[in-house]
Design an enzyme around this catalytic site. Structure first.
Site, mmCIF file in Angstrom:
data_model
loop_
_atom_site.group_PDB
_atom_site.id
_atom_site.type_symbol
_atom_site.label_atom_id
_atom_site.label_comp_id
_atom_site.label_asym_id
_atom_site.label_seq_id
_atom_site.Cartn_x
_atom_site.Cartn_y
_atom_site.Cartn_z
ATOM 1 N N HIS A 110 0.859 -1.191 0.000
ATOM 2 C CA HIS A 110 0.000 0.000 0.000
ATOM 3 C C HIS A 110 0.887 1.230 0.000
ATOM 4 C CE1 HIS A 110 -3.671 2.362 0.780
ATOM 5 N NE2 HIS A 110 -2.852 3.155 1.461
ATOM 6 N N CYS A 111 0.701 2.094 -0.985
ATOM 7 C CA CYS A 111 1.495 3.313 -1.116
ATOM 8 C C CYS A 111 0.707 4.475 -0.504
ATOM 9 C CB CYS A 111 1.823 3.587 -2.586
ATOM 10 S SG CYS A 111 2.701 5.133 -2.856
ATOM 11 N N PHE A 112 1.213 5.047 0.574
ATOM 12 C CA PHE A 112 0.508 6.144 1.233
ATOM 13 C C PHE A 112 0.607 7.447 0.445
ATOM 14 C CE2 PHE A 112 1.195 3.184 4.735
ATOM 15 C CZ PHE A 112 -0.052 3.194 5.336
#
Length: 263
Positions: A110-112
């Site tokens: 998951h890329c914030f």
């Protein structure tokens, strides 16, 4: 969980603010300084070449950034029936993301900074986003170093000149020898350098996993993957039009399983 959801909002805002500040500095500080060179040719002036190159890098970085957000990974819940789940959504390549609250196919991480999961449908755009963000930051750092060198008459010929620039500039700033705008550019130099190196390292690491046919989630879980030629692994992510995708931000069509499902 609340902290992660808050980070999922703050991180994209932080990235967009850095992009906006970089654009403003390029247009209103670095480019005007280059136009002041009277000896430069009109057709191939430094300002024109610099503006064209920065526009190319920033367009690809922001274009792939938008495509990463729009092109979400496949949702396992969209697969209908147990047979479809076994055929199209193999369990070893799926993961439930607590931030997105969904199970995604070929989950990598998951890329914030994009507020989205990285998986089968947006991996190519994510890698290109990291690549062009790294190039844009490092190129902006070079342009900023040239600007500071001209304004403050500082030579960067010595390898340690860049490392000692910040502490020296801070002391000169409080003594009044360095203006606030110049100090802000110096701080941005180190920020561009850090972001550029981080994105470059992340891009190289992601490309290595792609060549192996793995995802970061599979590596963390110790999931074994079927050995395949690296060319097939690379083509599965980047497709046959990989060269065009390097020049223009393009929508990633996704994996073969997604194509079969859409049919």
């Amino acid at each position: 969980m609340l902290a992660l959801r808050l980070l999922n909002v703050v991180a994209p805002v932080y990235f967009l603010c850095i992009a906006l500040v970089t654009l403003v500095l390029q247009l209103f500080l670095f480019l005007p300084r280059m136009r002041e060179d009277p000896s430069a040719a009109r057709l191939f002036s430094p300002a024109l070449l610099h503006g064209a190159l920065f526009l190319f890098l920033s367009t690809n970085a922001l274009g792939n950034y938008v495509l990463v957000i729009q092109n979400s990974p496949d949702d396992l819940d969209s697969c209908q029936g147990a047979e479809a789940r076994r055929a199209l959504c193999p369990p070893p390549s799926t993961h439930f993301c607590r931030v997105c609250a969904r199970v995604t196919l070929k989950h990598d991480h998951h890329c914030f900074f994009t507020g989205n999961c990285i998986g089968s449908r947006n991996m190519r755009n994510f890698v290109l986003f990291c690549l062009y963000t790294s190039l844009a930051c490092l190129y902006s750092m070079v342009a900023g170093v040239a600007y500071i060198s001209a304004v403050l008459s500082i030579s960067f010929a010595h390898p340690l000149a860049f490392l000692t620039l910040l502490p020296t500039s801070i002391s000169q700033f409080f003594s009044g020898a360095v203006l606030g705008s110049e100090m802000f550019v110096i701080l941005m130099l180190y920020l561009w350098f850090a972001i550029g190196l981080a994105c470059a390292g992340f891009c190289c690491h992601q490309l290595l996993l792609i060549l192996r046919g793995q995802t970061r989630h599979q590596v963390r879980k110790g999931v074994a993957v079927r050995a395949r030629p690296w060319r097939k692994n690379l083509q599965e992510v980047f497709g046959k039009r990989w060269l065009l995708g390097l020049l223009v931000p393009m929508f990633n069509v996704g994996s073969e399983s997604c194509k079969q499902r859409d049919k």
